[in-house]
Design an enzyme around this catalytic site. Sequence first.
Site, PDB file in Angstrom:
ATOM      1  N   THR A  32       0.855  -1.234  -0.050  1.00  0.00           N
ATOM      2  CA  THR A  32      -0.139   0.063   0.012  1.00  0.00           C
ATOM      3  C   THR A  32       0.816   1.349   0.186  1.00  0.00           C
ATOM      4  OG1 THR A  32      -0.113   0.376   2.313  1.00  0.00           O
ATOM      5  CG2 THR A  32      -1.944  -1.210   1.592  1.00  0.00           C
ATOM      6  N   THR A  33       0.255   2.253  -0.302  1.00  0.00           N
ATOM      7  CA  THR A  33       0.988   3.639  -0.302  1.00  0.00           C
ATOM      8  C   THR A  33       1.833   3.816   1.078  1.00  0.00           C
ATOM      9  OG1 THR A  33      -0.798   4.424  -1.703  1.00  0.00           O
ATOM     10  CG2 THR A  33       0.540   6.163  -0.660  1.00  0.00           C
ATOM     11  N   GLY A  34       1.054   3.521   2.270  1.00  0.00           N
ATOM     12  CA  GLY A  34       1.361   3.712   3.529  1.00  0.00           C
ATOM     13  C   GLY A  34       2.650   2.745   3.597  1.00  0.00           C
ATOM     14  N   HIS A  46      -4.179  -5.170  -2.137  1.00  0.00           N
ATOM     15  CA  HIS A  46      -3.574  -4.947  -0.890  1.00  0.00           C
ATOM     16  C   HIS A  46      -3.887  -5.741   0.058  1.00  0.00           C
ATOM     17  CE1 HIS A  46      -2.681  -1.327  -2.442  1.00  0.00           C
ATOM     18  NE2 HIS A  46      -3.668  -0.447  -2.370  1.00  0.00           N
TER      19      HIS A  46
END
Length: 319
Positions: free
Chosen positions: A241-243, A293
């Site tokens: 994920t982006t995080g 994800h």
Amino acid sequence: RAEVVINGSSSPAVVDRSNESIKHNIQPASAKWRHNQTLSLRIRKQILKFLDAEKDISVLKGTLKPGDIIHYIFDRDSTMNVSQNLYELLPRTSPLKNKHFRTCAIVGNSGVLLNSGCGREIDTHSFVIRCNLAPVQEYARDVGLKTDLVTMNPSVIQRAFEDLVNATWREKLLQRLHSLNGSILWIPAFMARGGKERVEWVNELILKHRVNVRTAYPSLRLLHAVRGYWLTNKVHIKRPTTGLLMYTLATRFCNQIYLYGFWPFPLDQNQRPVKYHYYDSLKYGYTSQASPHTMPLEFKALKSLHEQGALKLTVGQCD
Ligand code: CTP
């Protein structure tokens, strides 16, 4: 009930599918947490074997020219041409060149931030990373305002700005971009073919209105490199994920890393409902087979790192 070892950690955690949130209990923010400098440095070194945030944060001008053909990372059969606008906006040098920060905040978008009162704490960090152009003004008490880097998946243009169907939406996006005021806008432009036009629209707006942002477009190898690092550490993610991407990059230039708004579960630690995003009505979709994800898996890995002092996760209220 089954016992599993998280991320190679020696402390086993119990999996109980009937109550996802309980097993993820994190000590309250005020409880003793100590930064483990040795471990943080070891992680930085390990990650550097797979990627270098200073380089991989963006493709540079010297390496591409207008008209070059790029194969999308997730759709290898589809290609895009580097447009003149994209070329114009490629940085000449890495926006992270020689950068080092004492503390960094990475702000995820979970609804767990609502009523957290974390805004002030978040804003005290030397470098603040946010995800997907999430709004801040209306939520400042809980999420803060300071933004040094913000990501923008092309899908955000559809989800939050109605694909710029009319002048009102174009103006809304423009205002949001202007409010970034010199920070880094990180656009994964080469991931999937669906985002092509949306990236072009944003590039055009930035140039046309001379928006004061420092654009960055992640390298073609970043995603696989990040996935490679985590797979090697037995975290079997499908697509980071982006995080998680931001945490992995941040290990390079941040001494201490603080995570807020990472909570991919519909109930909080006290069994109260939590919105998927703090700012919209998107629903939990990560459990579906179609979702690329594996957020709960990522969360377990991050929690394990929290327990070892490599990062600090805040999932409740700030002091
Ligand atoms: N996040 C989380 N729990 C949630 C929502 C988000 O932990 N309930 C974290 C994830 O690490 C996520 C980041 O916050 O990557 C930013 O959220 P979002 O904008 O939803 O990011 P992505 O899901 O990565 O974006 P996309 O769906 O466009 O891939």
